[in-house]
Write an enzyme that holds these catalytic residues in place. Sequence first.
Site, mmCIF file in Angstrom:
data_model
loop_
_atom_site.group_PDB
_atom_site.id
_atom_site.type_symbol
_atom_site.label_atom_id
_atom_site.label_comp_id
_atom_site.label_asym_id
_atom_site.label_seq_id
_atom_site.Cartn_x
_atom_site.Cartn_y
_atom_site.Cartn_z
ATOM 1 N N ASN A 21 0.841 -1.216 0.000
ATOM 2 C CA ASN A 21 0.000 0.000 0.000
ATOM 3 C C ASN A 21 0.868 1.254 0.000
ATOM 4 O O ASN A 21 0.556 2.234 -0.684
ATOM 5 C CB ASN A 21 -0.932 0.003 1.214
ATOM 6 C CG ASN A 21 -2.179 -0.814 0.972
ATOM 7 O OD1 ASN A 21 -3.053 -0.403 0.219
ATOM 8 N ND2 ASN A 21 -2.243 -1.985 1.569
ATOM 9 N N ASN A 114 -6.467 4.884 8.441
ATOM 10 C CA ASN A 114 -6.045 3.494 8.327
ATOM 11 C C ASN A 114 -6.795 2.850 7.159
ATOM 12 O O ASN A 114 -7.893 3.288 6.802
ATOM 13 C CB ASN A 114 -6.362 2.737 9.620
ATOM 14 C CG ASN A 114 -5.866 1.304 9.582
ATOM 15 O OD1 ASN A 114 -4.774 1.022 9.090
ATOM 16 N ND2 ASN A 114 -6.668 0.379 10.084
ATOM 17 N N HIS A 116 -8.296 -0.911 6.155
ATOM 18 C CA HIS A 116 -8.589 -2.241 6.694
ATOM 19 C C HIS A 116 -9.190 -3.074 5.566
ATOM 20 O O HIS A 116 -10.094 -2.621 4.858
ATOM 21 C CB HIS A 116 -9.573 -2.138 7.862
ATOM 22 C CG HIS A 116 -9.891 -3.484 8.451
ATOM 23 N ND1 HIS A 116 -9.011 -4.163 9.257
ATOM 24 C CD2 HIS A 116 -10.977 -4.278 8.322
ATOM 25 C CE1 HIS A 116 -9.541 -5.322 9.604
ATOM 26 N NE2 HIS A 116 -10.735 -5.417 9.059
HETATM 27 C C1 GRF Z 1 -3.194 -4.613 3.967
HETATM 28 O O1 GRF Z 1 -4.099 -5.613 3.589
HETATM 29 C C2 GRF Z 1 -3.852 -3.628 4.887
HETATM 30 O O2 GRF Z 1 -5.175 -3.373 4.577
HETATM 31 C C3 GRF Z 1 -3.756 -4.329 6.211
HETATM 32 O O3 GRF Z 1 -2.476 -4.911 6.198
HETATM 33 C C4 GRF Z 1 -2.097 -5.188 4.860
HETATM 34 C C5 GRF Z 1 -0.780 -4.525 4.621
HETATM 35 O O4 GRF Z 1 -0.217 -4.873 3.398
HETATM 36 N N1 GRF Z 1 -3.997 -3.433 7.305
HETATM 37 P P1 GRF Z 1 1.003 -4.047 2.793
HETATM 38 O O5 GRF Z 1 2.109 -4.030 3.850
HETATM 39 O O6 GRF Z 1 0.530 -2.688 2.437
HETATM 40 O O7 GRF Z 1 1.434 -4.854 1.597
#
Ligand code: GRF
Length: 220
Positions: A21, A114, A116
């Site tokens: 992300n 955040n 989720h």
């Molecule tokens: C994502 O699915 C986010 O929504 C959750 O943890 C995961 C993190 O993935 N809270 P990344 O580190 O961004 O690949």
Amino acid sequence: MNPAPQPPRTLAVLVSGTGSNLQAILDASQSGLLPLKPVAVLSDRAQAPALDRARRHGIPAFSLELEAFPNRSTWESSLNEQLDRCHPDLIAMAGFMRILQAETVNRFAGRLLNIHPSLLPRHPGLHPHRRALEQGDLEHGATVHLVVPEVDAGFRLAQIRVPIRSSDTEDFLIERTKQAEHRLYPAVLAELAHGRLVIAPDAVFWKGRRLESPLEFPFS
Ligand code: GRF
């Protein structure tokens, strides 16, 4: 009436792991689609691949490992100090695996976000994809929300939906949802940066109207 002060210009990102992300946010920022300057990436794990992603983009990257501090409070004070030092207008948690104490959450209230991986209020907390499959949900998705002291309970700014297929395993659903997250998070941040989405002290506005339910991606 739009109660906006100045739209946000700078962003800090809190991470713990892979940072896909974060990567989507950095790519959007670099391409100009997201007019927010990332000023810091902070991780509670020194080995988080997300830190390398930040460094590759020339963004100051810090790790603050809980184990290096005498207790939880001193760790969190240090986190707060790091954040204060870079003055981010927004703080995006992106796979940050710590639950922040109410004092920190309240200190950054209204600029702490955040993502989720579920259609909140369904499946807050751990293993949301597994629970969606177990409960026979027909669709899944992700939510960007404001952070409040209760886990995954803050005001929902926006959601993106993905289908659930009968052949889905948990891993397939995690991957499909992640692809969607990578579209949603930069898009929500861009709405904020462009001043269309406004977080006021007691309400959220989109294009000047009070937001009663989460925006649905794609926004129109
Ligand atoms: C994502 O699915 C986010 O929504 C959750 O943890 C995961 C993190 O993935 N809270 P990344 O580190 O961004 O690949």
